[in-house]
Design an enzyme around this catalytic site. Structure first.
Site, PDB file in Angstrom:
ATOM      1  N   GLY A  13       0.800  -1.221   0.000  1.00 43.79           N
ATOM      2  CA  GLY A  13       0.000   0.000   0.000  1.00 43.79           C
ATOM      3  C   GLY A  13       0.836   1.275   0.000  1.00 43.79           C
ATOM      4  N   ILE A  14       0.404   2.239   0.810  1.00 42.64           N
ATOM      5  CA  ILE A  14       1.079   3.539   0.853  1.00 42.64           C
ATOM      6  C   ILE A  14       2.523   3.370   1.337  1.00 42.64           C
ATOM      7  CG2 ILE A  14       1.097   5.773   2.063  1.00 42.64           C
ATOM      8  CD1 ILE A  14      -2.005   5.649   2.041  1.00 42.64           C
ATOM      9  N   ALA A  83       2.327   2.485   9.679  1.00 43.07           N
ATOM     10  CA  ALA A  83       1.573   1.289  10.073  1.00 43.07           C
ATOM     11  C   ALA A  83       0.244   1.684  10.695  1.00 43.07           C
ATOM     12  CB  ALA A  83       2.392   0.475  11.080  1.00 43.07           C
ATOM     13  N   GLY A  84      -0.807   1.060  10.233  1.00 46.77           N
ATOM     14  CA  GLY A  84      -2.120   1.388  10.786  1.00 46.77           C
ATOM     15  C   GLY A  84      -3.131   0.306  10.472  1.00 46.77           C
ATOM     16  N   ILE A  85      -4.161   0.235  11.306  1.00 44.37           N
ATOM     17  CA  ILE A  85      -5.235  -0.745  11.096  1.00 44.37           C
ATOM     18  C   ILE A  85      -6.588  -0.050  11.245  1.00 44.37           C
ATOM     19  CG2 ILE A  85      -3.875  -2.719  11.907  1.00 44.37           C
ATOM     20  CD1 ILE A  85      -5.447  -2.510  14.593  1.00 44.37           C
ATOM     21  N   GLN A 141     -15.526  10.148  10.684  1.00 43.23           N
ATOM     22  CA  GLN A 141     -16.165   9.255   9.705  1.00 43.23           C
ATOM     23  C   GLN A 141     -17.099   8.305  10.417  1.00 43.23           C
ATOM     24  OE1 GLN A 141     -17.049   8.910   6.885  1.00 43.23           O
ATOM     25  NE2 GLN A 141     -16.894   6.850   6.064  1.00 43.23           N
ATOM     26  N   GLN A 144     -16.167   5.024  12.568  1.00 44.69           N
ATOM     27  CA  GLN A 144     -14.723   5.062  12.847  1.00 44.69           C
ATOM     28  C   GLN A 144     -14.370   5.933  14.060  1.00 44.69           C
ATOM     29  OE1 GLN A 144     -12.639   6.056   9.061  1.00 44.69           O
ATOM     30  NE2 GLN A 144     -11.878   3.959   9.257  1.00 44.69           N
ATOM     31  N   TYR A 147     -10.755   4.938  14.890  1.00 48.81           N
ATOM     32  CA  TYR A 147      -9.748   5.348  13.895  1.00 48.81           C
ATOM     33  C   TYR A 147      -9.667   6.876  13.800  1.00 48.81           C
ATOM     34  CZ  TYR A 147      -7.394   5.167   9.273  1.00 48.81           C
ATOM     35  OH  TYR A 147      -6.522   5.297   8.212  1.00 48.81           O
ATOM     36  N   TYR A 179      -9.096   8.646   0.655  1.00 48.21           N
ATOM     37  CA  TYR A 179      -9.314   7.240   0.287  1.00 48.21           C
ATOM     38  C   TYR A 179      -8.390   6.871  -0.870  1.00 48.21           C
ATOM     39  CZ  TYR A 179     -13.167   6.826   3.542  1.00 48.21           C
ATOM     40  OH  TYR A 179     -13.908   6.756   4.699  1.00 48.21           O
TER      41      TYR A 179
END
Ligand code: CAA
Length: 240
Positions: A13-14, A83-85, A141, A144, A147, A179
């Site tokens: 990903g990013i 790093a993220g979830i 959001q 979320q 998050y 997004y």
């Protein structure tokens, strides 16, 4: 000697796009990951970038793995906390585990990793830190609360550490992606995602490299006067 850059969540990903840009820019890059061994192996074989597995939510592991990387490659001058979830759920259904895991990885990981490198950066009087926040940390959001809270926290953390690092030539900035074409966004139910994309003025998802481009801009040696900033890269979805 080339500067050493560490990217957490760097094998897909990013994070992977950031690693590619750093490598092309001549930096020595190390990618952290956790869990997805096959992806990490393929990424490392394809790019030649070394990968190291640990959980950024684990304070002791961040300390020991960072020390091991510095012993092998030299001092870490650039850190990207990517790093993220997500554990999306409306609050009335959210479990304590969904709340805690997101806060511990997305915000706690940022503390753990910065804490592991900051003393060395202060001694050497140089550092570039970029923390990946999110448009949803700025706008909020639906589904979320965990998050959005963590990613908003990342922005406050970034500003505070920017003030502490300024006199030592350590810049600390946040990038707030919208997004983006990643596995995280692919996991959003298609009907929900269609509605979200319809609300993006640019009319599409970002590519990971469009986010990496902004991160790279903040990491360069000559970006020393940009600190404490949050760079939105969201296709116009939210104008802070
Ligand atoms: N705004 C207002 N209402 C909404 C809404 C929204 N954005 N989304 C859903 N609703 C409404 C629905 O219409 C539905 O209403 P009714 O009960 O009247 O029919 C109600 O809320 C319940 O919606 P769901 O059926 O979707 O509820 P669920 O419990 O099955 O799922 C959810 C909830 C898991 C949060 C789901 O809506 C979801 O996955 N949403 C996407 C969340 C999201 O955007 N995540 C981003 C992940 S990617 C990322 O985070 C990267 C980044 O940095 C940008």
């Amino acid at each position: 000697m080339t500067r050493v850059a560490l990217v957490t969540g760097g094998v897909s990903g990013i994070g992977a796009a950031i690693c590619h840009r750093l490598k092309s820019g001549g930096y020595t890059v190390i990618a952290n990951y956790f869990g997805n061994d096959d992806t990490a192996k393929a990424f490392s074989e394809e790019t030649g970038i070394p990968v190291r597995a640990w959980n950024v939510a684990d304070f002791a592991a961040c300390q020991s793995e960072t020390a091991a990387i510095e012993a092998e490659f030299g001092p870490i001058d650039l850190l990207v906390n990517n790093a993220g979830i997500t554990r999306d759920s409306t609050l009335h259904k959210m479990t304590e585990e969904q709340w805690k895991s997101v806060i511990e990885v997305d915000l706690g990981g940022c503390f753990n990793m910065c804490r592991a490198v900051i003393e060395g950066m202060r001694e050497r009087r140089f550092g570039r830190i970029v923390n990946i926040s999110s448009v949803n940390g700025q706008s909020g959001q639906f589904g979320q609360t965990n998050y959005s809270a963590a990613k908003a926290g990342v922005i406050g953390f970034t500003k505070a550490l920017a003030l502490e690092g300024a006199s030592r030539n350590i810049t600390v900035n946040a990038v707030a992606p919208g997004y983006t074409e990643t596995a995280m966004v692919e996991a959003v139910p298609q009907k929900v995602l269609d509605t979200i994309v319809a609300g993006v003025p640019v009319g599409r998802l970002a590519t990971p490299d469009e986010i990496a481009r902004g991160v790279m801009f903040l990491l360069e040696d000559d970006a020393g006067f940009i600190t404490g900033a949050t760079l939105p890269i969201n296709g116009g979805k939210y104008l802070a």
